[in-house]
Scaffold this motif. Structure first.
Motif, mmCIF file in Angstrom:
data_model
loop_
_atom_site.group_PDB
_atom_site.id
_atom_site.type_symbol
_atom_site.label_atom_id
_atom_site.label_comp_id
_atom_site.label_asym_id
_atom_site.label_seq_id
_atom_site.Cartn_x
_atom_site.Cartn_y
_atom_site.Cartn_z
ATOM 1 N N UNK A 155 0.594 6.468 1.967
ATOM 2 C CA UNK A 155 1.560 5.899 1.039
ATOM 3 C C UNK A 155 2.937 6.144 1.650
ATOM 4 N N UNK A 156 3.556 5.076 2.178
ATOM 5 C CA UNK A 156 4.801 5.237 2.917
ATOM 6 C C UNK A 156 5.970 5.631 2.016
ATOM 7 N N UNK A 157 5.954 5.174 0.776
ATOM 8 C CA UNK A 157 7.086 5.477 -0.105
ATOM 9 C C UNK A 157 7.048 6.930 -0.576
ATOM 10 N N UNK A 192 7.720 0.808 -8.633
ATOM 11 C CA UNK A 192 7.563 0.903 -7.182
ATOM 12 C C UNK A 192 6.209 1.512 -6.837
ATOM 13 N N UNK A 193 5.833 2.553 -7.575
ATOM 14 C CA UNK A 193 4.543 3.202 -7.314
ATOM 15 C C UNK A 193 3.383 2.233 -7.537
ATOM 16 N N UNK A 232 5.831 -11.617 -3.917
ATOM 17 C CA UNK A 232 6.934 -12.022 -4.794
ATOM 18 C C UNK A 232 7.467 -10.846 -5.598
ATOM 19 N N UNK A 233 6.560 -9.991 -6.082
ATOM 20 C CA UNK A 233 6.992 -8.832 -6.857
ATOM 21 C C UNK A 233 7.792 -7.857 -5.994
ATOM 22 N N UNK A 234 7.397 -7.710 -4.730
ATOM 23 C CA UNK A 234 8.136 -6.828 -3.823
ATOM 24 C C UNK A 234 9.535 -7.384 -3.559
ATOM 25 N N UNK A 235 9.638 -8.702 -3.386
ATOM 26 C CA UNK A 235 10.939 -9.319 -3.134
ATOM 27 C C UNK A 235 11.836 -9.262 -4.365
ATOM 28 N N UNK A 283 14.705 0.199 -2.982
ATOM 29 C CA UNK A 283 13.303 0.031 -3.370
ATOM 30 C C UNK A 283 12.684 -1.168 -2.662
ATOM 31 N N UNK A 284 13.440 -2.241 -2.574
ATOM 32 C CA UNK A 284 12.937 -3.428 -1.886
ATOM 33 C C UNK A 284 12.698 -3.139 -0.412
ATOM 34 N N UNK A 285 13.602 -2.409 0.217
ATOM 35 C CA UNK A 285 13.446 -2.059 1.629
ATOM 36 C C UNK A 285 12.215 -1.189 1.836
#
Length: 249
Positions: free
Chosen positions: A52-54, A193-194, A217-220, A226-228
């Motif tokens: 999990x990168x975040x 985000x999670x 689309x949800x990520x954008x 958070x988007x990055x």
């Protein structure tokens, strides 16, 4: 030339027959319980193969658990049948689109001959498309096998600091968060985000990840850092899936 008696001929024949049968005697077949106990010993720990990168933690994917359990059971002649029950399915309406949340109860029945043993597990999944039930089913399968064979991958619910912080905040024991800016409020409130990171990591092939247009689309739709973070996680997981696919080819 010395004569050979009938008794000596019969004794030689018995010895020859015994020699031909030596090493071909079948060992008694193991019971289903013995087979499952052996599998338990072989898969007691599954190495974490995904990241999990975040949140910066590693976890064991459902694919890793299945690969290890399948190898052990099939080598012992144990087959498995599954049945799934949809416990709940709800729709959470957001400002732009709805999110669907499902809970699935999965039962696995292990068979060998006339013997059988059944175990069950629960799993949940969220998605803005048609994959919430599939995600819940995959999670239920992973934790059903984990419970059946006491599989460990080092996770401990009591060490979940983030959840404890959220609980403390809801009880009024934590400092209130600053009011979000107008720009931050434009992000969909039903998409955390999670949750988006979990949806990214739930895909087990690069093709499935690319076909999930709702996820992209949800990520954008997220803003700022958070988007990055989500874009980086998406690209890293896609690269890891392509590398795994290339290694298996």
């Amino acid at each position: 030339m010395a004569e050979v008696s009938r008794a000596e001929v019969e004794e030689a024949a018995r010895q020859a027959l015994a020699a031909s049968q030596k090493g071909t005697r079948k060992m008694p077949s193991k019971t289903l319980q013995e087979c499952l106990a052996q599998t338990m010993g072989e898969v007691g720990y599954v190495q974490k193969d995904a990241t999990n990168d975040f949140q910066r933690y590693k976890y064991a994917s459902a694919e890793a658990v299945l690969r290890k359990v399948n190898t052990s059971l099939s080598s012992q002649g144990v087959c498995c049948a599954s049945t799934a029950e949809l416990v709940s399915h709800e729709t959470i309406q957001g400002p732009k689109k709805a999110t669907f949340h499902a809970i699935v109860r999965l039962s696995l029945t292990f068979h060998k001959g006339s013997d059988q043993i059944t175990v069950s597990g629960l799993g949940s999944g969220s998605d803005s498309g048609d994959k919430s039930v599939m995600k819940a089913n995959t999670a239920a399968l992973k934790y059903c096998l984990a419970n059946a064979f006491l599989i460990s991958w080092g996770d401990d619910p009591e060490a979940d600091v983030e959840t404890d912080k959220n609980a403390a905040s809801s009880n009024g024991t934590a400092k209130p968060k600053p009011k979000p800016s107008a720009r931050a409020r434009t992000a969909p409130q039903t998409q955390s985000v999670e949750g988006l990171l979990n949806r990214i990591e739930a895909h087990t092939s690069a093709q499935a990840l690319a076909s999930d247009r709702d996820l992209a689309e949800d990520c954008r739709a997220m803003t700022g850092d958070q988007r990055t973070q989500l874009q980086k996680a998406y690209k890293r997981h896609e690269r890891a899936l392509r590398e795994q696919q290339g290694a298996r080819a």
